[in-house]
Design an enzyme around this catalytic site. Sequence first.
Site, mmCIF file in Angstrom:
data_model
loop_
_atom_site.group_PDB
_atom_site.id
_atom_site.type_symbol
_atom_site.label_atom_id
_atom_site.label_comp_id
_atom_site.label_asym_id
_atom_site.label_seq_id
_atom_site.Cartn_x
_atom_site.Cartn_y
_atom_site.Cartn_z
ATOM 1 C CG ASP A 178 -3.402 8.345 -3.044
ATOM 2 O OD1 ASP A 178 -4.516 8.397 -2.505
ATOM 3 O OD2 ASP A 178 -2.347 8.620 -2.461
ATOM 4 C CE LYS B 163 -5.132 -0.940 -2.054
ATOM 5 N NZ LYS B 163 -4.775 -0.319 -0.759
ATOM 6 C CG ASP C 259 -1.761 1.188 1.375
ATOM 7 O OD1 ASP C 259 -2.328 1.624 0.365
ATOM 8 O OD2 ASP C 259 -1.863 1.725 2.485
ATOM 9 C CE LYS C 260 0.041 7.417 -2.540
ATOM 10 N NZ LYS C 260 0.276 8.520 -1.568
ATOM 11 C CG ASP D 221 -1.480 1.977 6.858
ATOM 12 O OD1 ASP D 221 -1.832 1.811 5.666
ATOM 13 O OD2 ASP D 221 -1.612 3.050 7.470
#
Length: 1134
Positions: free
Chosen positions: A689, A804, A414-415, A825
């Site tokens: 995003d 995802k 994840d970013k 997270d």
Amino acid sequence: MDCSLVRTLVHRYCAGEENWVDSRTIYVGHREPPPGAEAYIPQRYPDNRIVSSKYTFWNFIPKNLFEQFRRVANFYFLIIFLVQLIIDTPTSPVTSGLPLFFVITVTAIKQGYEDWLRHKADNAMNQCPVHFIQHGKLVRKQSRKLRVGDIVMVKEDETFPCDLIFLSSNRGDGTCHVTTASLDGESSHKTHYAVQDTKGFHTEEDIGGLHATIECEQPQPDLYKFVGRINVYSDLNDPVVRPLGSENLLLRGATLKNTEKIFGVAIYTGMETKMALNYQSKSQKRSAVEKSMNAFLIVYLCILISKALINTVLKYMWQSEPFRDEPWYNQKTESERQRNLFLKAFTDFLAFMVLFNYIIPVSMYVTVEMQKFLGSYFITWDEDMFDEETGEGPLVNTSDLNEELGQVEYIFTDKTGTLTENNMEFKECCIEGHVYVPHVICNGQVLPESSGIDMIDSSPSVNGREREELFFRALCLCHTVQVKDDDSVDGPRKSPDGGKSCVYISSSPDEVALVEGVQRLGFTYLRLKDNYMEILNRENHIERFELLEILSFDSVRRRMSVIVKSATGEIYLFCKGADSSIFPRVIEGKVDQIRARVERNAVEGLRTLCVAYKRLIQEEYEGICKLLQAAKVALQDREKKLAEAYEQIEKDLTLLGATAVEDRLQEKAADTIEALQKAGIKVWVLTGDKMETAAATCYACKLFRRNTQLLELTTKRIEEQSLHDVLFELSKTVLRHSGSLTRDNLSGLSADMQDYGLIIDGAALSLIMKPREDGSSGNYRELFLEICRSCSAVLCCRMAPLQKAQIVKLIKFSKEHPITLAIGDGANDVSMILEAHVGIGVIGKEGRQAARNSDYAIPKFKHLKKMLLVHGHFYYIRISELVQYFFYKNVCFIFPQFLYQFFCGFSQQTLYDTAYLTLYNISFTSLPILLYSLMEQHVGIDVLKRDPTLYRDVAKNALLRWRVFIYWTLLGLFDALVFFFGAYFVFENTTVTSNGQIFGNWTFGTLVFTVMVFTVTLKLALDTHYWTWINHFVIWGSLLFYVVFSLLWGGVIWPFLNYQRMYYVFIQMLSSGPAWLAIVLLVTISLLPDVLKKVLCRQLWPTATERVQTKSQCLSVEQSTIFMLSQTSSSLSF
């Protein structure tokens, strides 16, 4: 029968819009509804006892035995033991029964003790006192006696005894604050809301007189989801129906904070509470090592059956001559002669199976479990992975995948909050093309925060000023931020300004940053009181807006809205969300100017949100209320109906502007990704995003480099060309430069691969994954995978949580079956964490759902480097050696027994004594390999961190391939041949003792066994690179223990033995000079091939790890020489 009762039964058991089988009706306080309502039907629910234990005093032995013998290895040895009891076998049942008994007993004691601790915890929880309302009075009783429908009172700092619907509190606004640290690890205070029609009931008498029923879904384990409705009855009017959601549900295990007391009604008790339902473990993941181990076990099982079959056939061939079948000293009885030949052959086959069954290592499973369990503590104890800022260290939720950390080929990350800090800072906002920045330097001076500045036009029109203020009001109102006056409150928080003590709290750091940013521009959000939101405008006037509705944010819509009513009676809908979610719903506003600014900010790596609004007339609002109410009170498909309602409401908007928030990259995130790529691991970023923002982050963290050629597979490009054409064009591009894909290219481990980067968005992925009528979806997937394999990095943007997981699953089940790791997270990362082979949660600011559902949890992304390159590398090396070594030493153990049958007429005579058969795997050779598998470091920790390429030496299960397995097996066969025939040639010389006596059968077996124990132990010593005093103690101590045991076993007459065939055997063997020479010589010969192989391979075909080892040894010798010379020169100088 009462008509209302008949109507209720018909509704409950007949199909209709509401599926009553999936819901339950609860009578609050066990009070029957007033006349005219549905008939009262008492229902049976479990009491409030929590039972986390697995066993009782009565069922422990049978249930535990049943569970243990479900394991194939335990069941196999049980069958062998029963065969030894039933038929006449060459070995005592003790040889199989005692090791099995030891394994079963140790496991049973461990599980029994753990279950006893659970019983103690359950009793303490079930017997704690609880206050509940009975006939308007407060009564105290034990927690286990609570029933569904009881009204409970909970005081501050007490834990909720069951799942409750929140009815009222001592607070006037009907709220309470709770912490759920024991449920999901989140220490922040969460706000829950009482039912609107019951929040005014503050006394026991008031709450005791409540007439209400609750209809809700059946128990399910999702902590964050609840669907229900409450019917509040009055004396004359129809019942008032209110929706119930997770904000009204107080979960068992949560703790009441900052609230004096609350009243709630029990809806789920005992084992139906969400906490109890979450006791169930996640689906079991199996590592590559475990799969290899099971495959090797099947091979050895086939070898065992082959040995038994060969010996059975040879026995009857050898006994085909009469004098061999019945020698004069062993005549058969009449009944033995008349036995069925096939039955005799089958009995002999089973006897040979028993004789050779030790080739299957029963103790290997126990050792592997102990190694994984104890090894997991080395991760949690690692001080380098402790984060002082958060006070968190690594967590191990499962120890079954330690070695899988050393096999990762793909990382999906994840970013936000994983690569970035999730610490948001408001940078600017754009309102109708005018940009406002809180911190600006003008003429060398920093302007005051509250003033801001218009970077494009400092004097917008009057209409522009109205839109500007409307934009700021939208940011002050469209959020779920809370304002607290208590500085001790935990969780993400920001102080509105330095002079005030209040803090902003929200589960979303973005919202805190926006509220704080707009406060610096002149509008301050003050509080929510009695359903009115108060803001302080630029003129220091307080504006009050009535909060009518909240259309909550979700990751599918990617937006949220509020409906508010101003003091002048105007009704507004304010909406904020991602640009891709807002722009299609806008019909008015300066879209082009704002879109251009959004794209510019995204390129700079800023997180952008768009803000829009529309005015509602009273009739529109009433229609929205009816639409939302119908969706909210639905028990079935509530989420779907709400989503449909939101789609109808959030349209025809007017665009106000956009915001830009900076989320800084985490410390050492770029170094970590660079190290992982050097290790041959492909890193994919999966984020929700927009493309430009995510791409800028990828450049910042060195996932994309300046020379990386980016390939786009986005909706915009697919609109210009067909999906088929785009995929083929990208495929030609990557294949033109990289050529035909080799096996290493497919695995992502080729260092010479052309540096391409792929960017794909969620809509394009949906088109690729969507099945076609002509069945061409599979071709699209293969083309997509082919492109991805040729790219050094992939960025997936605009991804929904399920997408995802789809990406992870697509790679996971591709034809190469690479090992995948997912790290994130937030709650939106849970699906991919559960899908991947290894799931890692980052203990971040978005809660602990990811950490709870992961296999491992780490404080920061930078700790992933050591987790994989050091811990993963070590554990794979260790457990690979453990598995191969166990099979090797058992081949050494049992093959001499096989050879011995050719010298004893296939009579099933055992070569070793019963005690040696029993203790070989339990005592003589078990501890050295266990310590090796916990302590071994073939290269230093610093070397592994400094040189990530060493990770490639163990990639793709390199140490457990069939070639390596065959080498270890052949080495065991060679050593077994040396043991047996070396001892045999020694025994050909009859002068092996000083008095001229020859050795007997048991002395011969003891010599073979002694050489074997010393060889397999010294073999492990030769493989050990990291020596500590514990290794020395265990290795040399094991050899000493064998010698001492043999001396005592053969040197003392034991009264419990019927016959003592080993008496004086070991001592007699040690009294022989040739026996000593044979032991030394045979051990040396056995170890020589392995030593030569290592020396030659190190010189001719060294791996990267071996080159590092050689270099380290040379440096060590050089440093020792320099030190000795310096010491010598120092002494001479005196």
